[in-house]
Design a protein around this motif. Structure first.
Motif, PDB file in Angstrom:
ATOM      1  N   SER A  28       0.826  -1.209   0.000  1.00  0.00           N
ATOM      2  CA  SER A  28       0.000   0.000   0.000  1.00  0.00           C
ATOM      3  C   SER A  28       0.860   1.259   0.000  1.00  0.00           C
ATOM      4  N   ILE A  30       3.850   1.544  -1.398  1.00  0.00           N
ATOM      5  CA  ILE A  30       4.366   1.655  -2.764  1.00  0.00           C
ATOM      6  C   ILE A  30       3.288   2.194  -3.689  1.00  0.00           C
ATOM      7  N   ALA A  31       2.056   1.742  -3.517  1.00  0.00           N
ATOM      8  CA  ALA A  31       0.956   2.220  -4.355  1.00  0.00           C
ATOM      9  C   ALA A  31       0.706   3.709  -4.138  1.00  0.00           C
ATOM     10  N   ALA A  33       2.868   5.951  -3.055  1.00  0.00           N
ATOM     11  CA  ALA A  33       4.006   6.691  -3.598  1.00  0.00           C
ATOM     12  C   ALA A  33       3.925   6.762  -5.124  1.00  0.00           C
ATOM     13  N   SER A  34       3.503   5.690  -5.769  1.00  0.00           N
ATOM     14  CA  SER A  34       3.372   5.689  -7.227  1.00  0.00           C
ATOM     15  C   SER A  34       2.288   6.649  -7.678  1.00  0.00           C
ATOM     16  N   ILE A  35       1.164   6.649  -7.006  1.00  0.00           N
ATOM     17  CA  ILE A  35       0.073   7.556  -7.366  1.00  0.00           C
ATOM     18  C   ILE A  35       0.488   9.007  -7.154  1.00  0.00           C
ATOM     19  N   ALA A  37       3.527  10.208  -7.295  1.00  0.00           N
ATOM     20  CA  ALA A  37       4.483  10.559  -8.346  1.00  0.00           C
ATOM     21  C   ALA A  37       3.768  10.839  -9.656  1.00  0.00           C
ATOM     22  N   LEU A  38       2.756  10.051  -9.982  1.00  0.00           N
ATOM     23  CA  LEU A  38       1.996  10.281 -11.218  1.00  0.00           C
ATOM     24  C   LEU A  38       1.231  11.599 -11.163  1.00  0.00           C
TER      25      LEU A  38
END
Length: 56
Positions: A28, A30-31, A33-35, A37-38
């Motif tokens: 969660s 990582i998810a 952090a990815s969102i 960044a996007l």
């Protein structure tokens, strides 16, 4: 009463559930952090593609 103690002892000795929760928290994180960044980089990347396609 003895049955409750044996069940409690089994639950305390079982560490697989704790590891599963830790992996879930890691996924969660990582998810999220990815969102993030996007969301932050999305407009910049879109502008870059627009510039590149305009120069072609």
């Amino acid at each position: 009463m003895k049955r409750i103690r044996t069940i409690a002892r089994r639950l305390m000795e079982n560490q697989e559930g704790a590891a599963l929760v830790e992996y879930g928290l890691l996924v969660s994180l990582i998810a999220v952090a990815s969102i993030a960044a996007l969301v932050i980089l999305g407009p910049k990347i879109a502008a870059l593609f627009t510039t590149v396609s305009g120069s072609l």
